[in-house]
Design a protein around this motif. Structure first.
Motif, PDB file in Angstrom:
ATOM      1  N   GLY A  90       0.739  -1.245   0.000  1.00  0.00           N
ATOM      2  CA  GLY A  90       0.000   0.000   0.000  1.00  0.00           C
ATOM      3  C   GLY A  90       0.771   1.300   0.000  1.00  0.00           C
ATOM      4  N   ASN A  92       0.406   3.576  -2.498  1.00  0.00           N
ATOM      5  CA  ASN A  92       0.927   3.640  -3.857  1.00  0.00           C
ATOM      6  C   ASN A  92       0.999   5.070  -4.395  1.00  0.00           C
ATOM      7  OD1 ASN A  92       1.054   0.666  -4.968  1.00  0.00           O
ATOM      8  ND2 ASN A  92      -0.842   0.797  -3.784  1.00  0.00           N
ATOM      9  N   VAL A  99      -1.826   7.534 -10.650  1.00  0.00           N
ATOM     10  CA  VAL A  99      -2.207   6.162 -10.995  1.00  0.00           C
ATOM     11  C   VAL A  99      -1.516   5.652 -12.262  1.00  0.00           C
ATOM     12  CG1 VAL A  99      -4.118   4.654 -11.682  1.00  0.00           C
ATOM     13  CG2 VAL A  99      -4.378   6.186  -9.730  1.00  0.00           C
ATOM     14  N   PHE A 118      -4.203  -1.749   1.006  1.00  0.00           N
ATOM     15  CA  PHE A 118      -4.025  -0.324   0.823  1.00  0.00           C
ATOM     16  C   PHE A 118      -3.640   0.371   2.121  1.00  0.00           C
ATOM     17  CE2 PHE A 118      -7.078  -0.020  -3.053  1.00  0.00           C
ATOM     18  CZ  PHE A 118      -6.020  -0.270  -3.913  1.00  0.00           C
ATOM     19  N   ASP A 122      -3.462   5.676  -0.338  1.00  0.00           N
ATOM     20  CA  ASP A 122      -4.138   5.209  -1.540  1.00  0.00           C
ATOM     21  C   ASP A 122      -5.491   5.902  -1.658  1.00  0.00           C
ATOM     22  OD1 ASP A 122      -2.347   3.113  -2.669  1.00  0.00           O
ATOM     23  OD2 ASP A 122      -2.651   2.218  -0.703  1.00  0.00           O
ATOM     24  N   TYR A 123      -6.091   6.206  -0.521  1.00  0.00           N
ATOM     25  CA  TYR A 123      -7.425   6.790  -0.496  1.00  0.00           C
ATOM     26  C   TYR A 123      -7.416   8.320  -0.484  1.00  0.00           C
ATOM     27  CZ  TYR A 123      -8.572   2.047   1.119  1.00  0.00           C
ATOM     28  OH  TYR A 123      -8.700   0.686   1.239  1.00  0.00           O
ATOM     29  N   TRP A 149      -8.373   5.868  -6.234  1.00  0.00           N
ATOM     30  CA  TRP A 149      -7.933   4.502  -5.929  1.00  0.00           C
ATOM     31  C   TRP A 149      -8.804   3.449  -6.608  1.00  0.00           C
ATOM     32  CZ3 TRP A 149     -11.391   1.244  -3.519  1.00  0.00           C
ATOM     33  CH2 TRP A 149     -12.491   1.847  -2.900  1.00  0.00           C
ATOM     34  N   GLN A 150     -10.060   3.794  -6.893  1.00  0.00           N
ATOM     35  CA  GLN A 150     -10.963   2.777  -7.448  1.00  0.00           C
ATOM     36  C   GLN A 150     -10.454   2.241  -8.784  1.00  0.00           C
ATOM     37  OE1 GLN A 150     -11.877   5.854  -6.431  1.00  0.00           O
ATOM     38  NE2 GLN A 150     -13.819   5.823  -5.303  1.00  0.00           N
ATOM     39  N   MET A 152      -7.341   2.270  -9.855  1.00  0.00           N
ATOM     40  CA  MET A 152      -6.112   1.515  -9.594  1.00  0.00           C
ATOM     41  C   MET A 152      -6.437   0.117  -9.079  1.00  0.00           C
ATOM     42  SD  MET A 152      -2.883   2.659  -7.209  1.00  0.00           S
ATOM     43  CE  MET A 152      -3.857   2.658  -5.676  1.00  0.00           C
ATOM     44  N   ARG A 153      -7.372   0.047  -8.152  1.00  0.00           N
ATOM     45  CA  ARG A 153      -7.776  -1.269  -7.639  1.00  0.00           C
ATOM     46  C   ARG A 153      -8.348  -2.128  -8.766  1.00  0.00           C
ATOM     47  NH1 ARG A 153     -12.177  -4.112  -6.691  1.00  0.00           N
ATOM     48  NH2 ARG A 153     -12.140  -5.640  -4.985  1.00  0.00           N
TER      49      ARG A 153
END
Length: 301
Positions: A90, A92, A99, A118, A122-123, A149-150, A152-153
């Protein structure tokens, strides 16, 4: 004879020059990437079926901003190690446009089996902080400026990496049966251990505990449940250390002696990455070069 004012002025000038030189060194050290390799005698005899080791590449705390091309290239080069499993613990991002740089850096590694959890960065985006608060070990509030982050996830999961935030997974990698569990970032109380509580599968060859920050209250739960190896980051190894790499602070509950590298936490092995980046508002490292780690898991003697 020089007056007291002249002596004082010279002394202050010398301190200023020394401070500037140290700052320049600390900023340069942010790009002196290193690979650590450690051997962990953790597997039961016969598990490897004649192979020398099971290799985990542990990366953490990329804190990516778009201009960090050297970091991206260096991380991409780690694919040549041919790890059996990649674990990303995490933090990132360090920029709302970070991203694409993360995905470019990780692109070859995303083709390999992987797990991730994460961290708060990340958030939410980082923000400027008083450096003295960090040195005093005080917890810093998150900015509440959201990061993307969404997407990237989604890219991680689409490539096959498993999301271990508040989740358990059982899978095979290079012939080993692996049980893994993770929590969301415990440093800012995003975790809920009860959601993943309980021992790992008894037939697993290897059990992994994932968390961004090595907070003892969570490590104690993983250790009590019987996990073999925990993987975390967050500390940046202290980031600004004394000569020899001695950390002054850890920015979490773990003690400075165990804020980087391989250690024991009770019966469990614990590896803490000192990370590959730092906040864009604190672009310095001192006696603490950024790094990734290749853990070579071998059989017990």
């Amino acid at each position: 004879m020089a007056s007291i004012f002249q002596v004082t002025a010279r002394a202050l000038g010398g301190l200023a020059l020394g401070g500037a030189a140290t700052l320049g060194w600390a900023m340069r050290e942010c790009t002196q990437f290193r690979l650590h390799e450690v051997e962990v005698p953790i597997l039961e005899p016969g598990t490897l079926d004649g192979r020398d080791a099971f290799r985990i590449l542990h990366i953490s705390d990329l804190h990516m901003i778009p201009t960090q091309r050297a970091k991206q290239e260096w991380v991409r080069s780690l694919d040549a190690l041919q790890p059996d499993l990649v674990v990303n613990t995490g933090d990132n991002l360090s920029d709302q446009k970070g991203v694409p740089g993360v995905l470019r850096a990780l692109e070859p590694l995303l083709r390999r089996p992987g797990l991730f959890v994460f961290g708060t960065n990340d958030y939410f985006a980082p923000r400027p902080v008083n450096p003295f608060k960090y040195l005093l070990g005080k917890k810093r509030k998150v900015s509440r400026v959201p990061l993307p982050w969404q997407g990237m996830r989604a890219a991680f999961v689409e490539h096959g990496w498993m999301d271990a935030n508040q989740a358990r997974h059982e899978f095979k990698a290079s012939g080993l049966k692996i049980a893994a569990a993770g929590v969301d970032d415990p440093h800012h109380d995003l975790d809920d251990y009860e959601e993943i509580a309980g021992p790992p599968h008894p037939e697993a060859d290897l059990s992994l505990a994932l968390l961004h920050a090595p907070e003892p209250r969570v490590l104690e739960r993983f250790e009590a449940d019987g996990y073999m190896l925990s993987l975390s980051g967050h500390t940046h190894g202290g980031q600004v250390c004394l000569p020899g790499g001695k950390a002054l602070v850890t920015n979490c509950g773990i003690d400075p002696e165990r804020c980087k590298g391989l250690h024991r936490f009770g019966k469990m092995f614990m590896h803490v990455s000192n990370g590959l980046g730092q906040s864009k508002f604190a672009p310095v490292r001192l006696f603490c070069k950024p790094s990734a780690t290749l853990l070579r898991l071998v059989e017990k003697v």
